[in-house]
Write an enzyme that holds these catalytic residues in place. Sequence first.
Site, PDB file in Angstrom:
ATOM      1  N   GLU A 134      91.265 125.940 -29.194  1.00  0.00           N
ATOM      2  CA  GLU A 134      90.650 126.345 -27.937  1.00  0.00           C
ATOM      3  C   GLU A 134      90.380 125.078 -27.120  1.00  0.00           C
ATOM      4  OE1 GLU A 134      86.961 128.549 -28.188  1.00  0.00           O
ATOM      5  OE2 GLU A 134      87.091 129.099 -26.084  1.00  0.00           O
ATOM      6  N   GLY A 266      80.538 122.081 -31.408  1.00  0.00           N
ATOM      7  CA  GLY A 266      79.714 122.500 -32.546  1.00  0.00           C
ATOM      8  C   GLY A 266      80.546 123.177 -33.619  1.00  0.00           C
ATOM      9  N   ALA A 267      81.333 124.166 -33.222  1.00  0.00           N
ATOM     10  CA  ALA A 267      82.129 124.904 -34.195  1.00  0.00           C
ATOM     11  C   ALA A 267      83.129 125.774 -33.460  1.00  0.00           C
ATOM     12  CB  ALA A 267      81.229 125.766 -35.070  1.00  0.00           C
ATOM     13  N   GLU A 269      85.503 129.529 -33.666  1.00  0.00           N
ATOM     14  CA  GLU A 269      85.567 130.860 -34.269  1.00  0.00           C
ATOM     15  C   GLU A 269      86.956 131.320 -34.693  1.00  0.00           C
ATOM     16  OE1 GLU A 269      84.871 130.253 -30.927  1.00  0.00           O
ATOM     17  OE2 GLU A 269      85.832 131.735 -29.645  1.00  0.00           O
ATOM     18  N   ASN A 270      87.890 130.416 -35.015  1.00  0.00           N
ATOM     19  CA  ASN A 270      89.236 130.826 -35.416  1.00  0.00           C
ATOM     20  C   ASN A 270      89.192 132.017 -36.365  1.00  0.00           C
ATOM     21  OD1 ASN A 270      90.119 128.191 -34.299  1.00  0.00           O
ATOM     22  ND2 ASN A 270      89.050 127.414 -36.100  1.00  0.00           N
ATOM     23  N   HIS A 302      76.725 132.649 -34.397  1.00  0.00           N
ATOM     24  CA  HIS A 302      77.526 132.654 -33.168  1.00  0.00           C
ATOM     25  C   HIS A 302      79.022 132.775 -33.494  1.00  0.00           C
ATOM     26  CE1 HIS A 302      78.393 131.463 -28.943  1.00  0.00           C
ATOM     27  NE2 HIS A 302      79.487 130.953 -29.494  1.00  0.00           N
ATOM     28  N   GLU A 303      79.495 131.919 -34.361  1.00  0.00           N
ATOM     29  CA  GLU A 303      80.935 131.922 -34.670  1.00  0.00           C
ATOM     30  C   GLU A 303      81.320 133.226 -35.357  1.00  0.00           C
ATOM     31  OE1 GLU A 303      82.331 129.659 -33.068  1.00  0.00           O
ATOM     32  OE2 GLU A 303      80.577 128.373 -32.838  1.00  0.00           O
ATOM     33  N   HIS A 306      81.637 136.086 -32.924  1.00  0.00           N
ATOM     34  CA  HIS A 306      82.855 136.040 -32.115  1.00  0.00           C
ATOM     35  C   HIS A 306      83.954 136.922 -32.708  1.00  0.00           C
ATOM     36  CE1 HIS A 306      82.469 133.406 -28.725  1.00  0.00           C
ATOM     37  NE2 HIS A 306      82.179 132.312 -29.409  1.00  0.00           N
ATOM     38  N   GLU A 325      81.715 134.113 -24.355  1.00  0.00           N
ATOM     39  CA  GLU A 325      80.671 133.136 -24.685  1.00  0.00           C
ATOM     40  C   GLU A 325      79.266 133.616 -24.293  1.00  0.00           C
ATOM     41  OE1 GLU A 325      81.191 131.131 -26.770  1.00  0.00           O
ATOM     42  OE2 GLU A 325      83.333 130.682 -26.687  1.00  0.00           O
TER      43      GLU A 325
HETATM   44  N1  0A1 Z   1      84.454 128.677 -28.766  1.00  0.00           N
HETATM   45  C1  0A1 Z   1      83.612 127.737 -29.429  1.00  0.00           C
HETATM   46  C2  0A1 Z   1      83.383 126.478 -28.709  1.00  0.00           C
HETATM   47  C3  0A1 Z   1      84.490 125.525 -28.598  1.00  0.00           C
HETATM   48  C4  0A1 Z   1      85.112 125.369 -27.405  1.00  0.00           C
HETATM   49  C5  0A1 Z   1      86.070 124.406 -27.212  1.00  0.00           C
HETATM   50  C6  0A1 Z   1      86.380 123.629 -28.278  1.00  0.00           C
HETATM   51  O1  0A1 Z   1      87.284 122.649 -28.127  1.00  0.00           O
HETATM   52  C7  0A1 Z   1      87.655 122.355 -26.845  1.00  0.00           C
HETATM   53  C8  0A1 Z   1      85.778 123.780 -29.503  1.00  0.00           C
HETATM   54  C9  0A1 Z   1      84.835 124.750 -29.660  1.00  0.00           C
HETATM   55  C10 0A1 Z   1      82.225 128.327 -29.520  1.00  0.00           C
HETATM   56  O2  0A1 Z   1      81.781 128.960 -28.573  1.00  0.00           O
HETATM   57  O3  0A1 Z   1      81.587 128.128 -30.504  1.00  0.00           O
HETATM   58 ZN    ZN Z   2      81.237 130.698 -28.602  1.00  0.00          ZN
END
Ligand code: 0A1
Ligand code: ZN
Length: 861
Positions: A134, A266-267, A269-270, A302-303, A306, A325
């Site tokens: 992401e 932070g993390a 959500e793959n 949170h993750e 998702h 988000e």
């Molecule tokens: N989707 C993740 C946050 C996230 C966004 C971008 C990243 O790299 C550019 C990494 C993580 C979340 O909301 O936790």
């Molecule tokens: Zn998120």
Amino acid sequence: MNNAAPQTIFLKDYKPFDYTIDSVELTFKLHPTATRVRSKIVFSPNPKAPESSPVTSPEASEGKRFFLHGEELRLISAAIDGASVTPREVAGGIEVDAPDAPFVWEAEVEISPETNTALEGLYMSNGMYCTQCEAEGFRKITYYPDRPDVMATFTVRVEGDLPVLLSNGNPVERGEGFAVWHDPWPKPSYLFALVAGDLVNHPGAFTTKSGKKVELNIWVRPGDEGKCAFGMQALKDSMKWDEDTYGREYDLDIFNIVAVDDFNMGAMENKGLNIFNSSCVLASKETSTDANFERIEGIIAHEYFHNWTGNRITCRDWFQLCLKEGLTVYRDQMFSGDMRSHAVKRIEEVLTLRARQFREDNGPLAHPVRPESFVEINNFYTATVYEKGAEIIGMLRRLIGDEAYRKGCDLYFERHDGEAVTIEDWLASFEEVAGRNLAQFKQWYSQAGTPRLKMSENWEDGTLTLTFTQTTPPTPGQSEKKPQVIPIATGLIGPNGDEVVPTTVLEMTEATQSFTFEGLGARPVASVLRDFSAPVILEREIDNDTRAFLLAHDTDPFQKWEMGRALAKDTLISMIVKDTKPSFAYLDAIKSVLADDTLDPAFRTLSLGLPSQDDLAQSLVDAGVVPDPQRIYDAREKLRHLLADHLHDVLPALYKENETGAFVPDAEGSGKRSLRLAVLGLLSLQDSGVTAKALYKRADNMTEQAGSLQALLAAGLGADELQAFEAQWKDDRLVMDKWFMMQVSFAAPDKAAELAEALSQHPAFTNRNPNRFRAVFGALTANHAGFHHASGAAYRLLADHLIALDALNPQTTARMSGAFETWTRYDADRQAMIRAELERILATPNLSRDTTEMVTRILSA
Ligand code: 0A1
Ligand code: ZN
């Protein structure tokens, strides 16, 4: 880096992709500098693509121009339906003629994870392979339509001589040097993940409410196994909560979490394979503070959440980022409130919202929750998209009620499962179940800026009339603002302190609107914007006695806290501007809150906290005063000393009463420790640090160890303890981040830059690790008087380091450049110094698209 001329992407230009994907097969042959990625992708013409002419016969058409994203890839081979093709290189990818009929694309590329310092795509961290896709990182892994509205099922074969080989979905096959994974749920490429390394797991299991057994794992580097139990429990709690609260069950046989030391955020959500910054998952009482535990619990939730809000239903395009988000932040906030205390959580949420989102909304980086254009999407993972996005969900729920909210969510999940959707789709579900038109409400997504809500009161013959006027200041690209729907939760407190009207939600829709409360015996005091029911700035004429009255009697914990905060702010502002003595209304009110043991200790700690220097600077600007950072610092320090004097007779007892037994990182224990440490901060101003030094020696947990050290540092003491801390923790990266951060945070204004510079020469400093970089430079920018010291030394130092970092890691550089977003608040000298640094950054050859966009926007203020 990104050499292509920066291009602005607009929401209004959205077009579906010409093809859909039936399936994706990937094979990775891992190698640090020469990983081979083979792809086999089945494409079909997309019936929803507007310009796609109906497929007649393949011979009738010359074929279509077929574009795939790709960056920093070495193409080895490409074929369509088995016949080799030679794609043209175009900006951001490749182009080739493809049939206007289903076809199979096969390609092989080579990439170099070891030299990938941007931490985007496939990269290496301590010998481990991992990915971050992401928002647009997948295009650094292979050629692909790297956009969220293209969803597909993936089968991934990982080949490498490493004990652990992971990807999304369920495991299919495992053999010597390879593993195969299949993810049955269609997903966009940004949710792809791969991890390979010498890892160990902390196992767990969860049985879903329909009886399906799920294998859980937290994968870490050998040595970190002992720091996974808390995260595992948080994961199980999250899985249960999502079933109970939203009716959402997990949908694969396995859920893996991996801890990575080098991570930009932070993390992530793959699907089925969450990747975490190790600071957001590893926890032990010896190495983590209560605040760390709380944050870890929230991020794991949170993750995990998702999985439904983001993964099963995703965003049509990146402009809809808040769809996943904002909603997921709202969900994790509610979860944390249920796990701990809603009152305390709400105050903490408002504190961060004001510190980060209001600040953003008030400056050159202001943008709508759903932006209309961007240059680099990574620059839009902002407080506005996340936190204001979550506030919108909270307002929606307040307006339609709990039941309609849940029904609307159910309808949304049912209707859009497996789709990539928009804010319009989200709102339509609620319009339908609640039978109301949300057109005006939708403006919250498109209008930037924080509304100011002015309130006046009229009392006549037993009727109280509250009149509100809303205005929103102009923001970049938006000069005209329209009235928004504002839910104003209000209650009334009678003169004897009893609540005479319980919380009622006043629904404001006009620019000016009045609400009446009739049949009242005596004039009550209005408690307005309870629970912070809307992300607005409330301006009301209110004197300190009335504030103190509400602080004592309000039944709404947020407003109770808010009144104490307003008293503190008022006191500090007049100390700064008029050099006055602090008001006794404030000092006495705080004393009685502290002494009230019917109040949650965590609440009392929050009440004792003073507004931040950055917050005070903004309040001065709002009052038409140019802030002098040193004066702000001095006044705040003076008030801390005066508070310590005023409270000196109650501090020792509070310190004693709030001692906890065995360390448990729950709401009760952490509340008591937070109060005890806040008290210790004041005590240390009076006892030359004797109590704090004793606690430092005795502490068996990081909360007390770091807390006592901070109390010492904030009193200008603690040099020996800092040294001892380093000696004890030199081999623990995460704890050493605290060591770097604490010293810079508490450095005196004239010493902060010098110290940050010295620490950047420390053997353990590296700009390859975002956590370490943030520990030093994030702390420097958060040290308001230090960062804005009149010498300009901190501005220069930060710019030097941002320029160096940009060549390695554009994302983190761009994010950190946000420290300059408030530059126009300050005097001409400071503005000139900051402008010069911003211009110097912008003049750097090959500056990334990320940093170029951020610095340009900041400079345009
Ligand atoms: N989707 C993740 C946050 C996230 C966004 C971008 C990243 O790299 C550019 C990494 C993580 C979340 O909301 O936790
Ligand atoms: Zn998120």
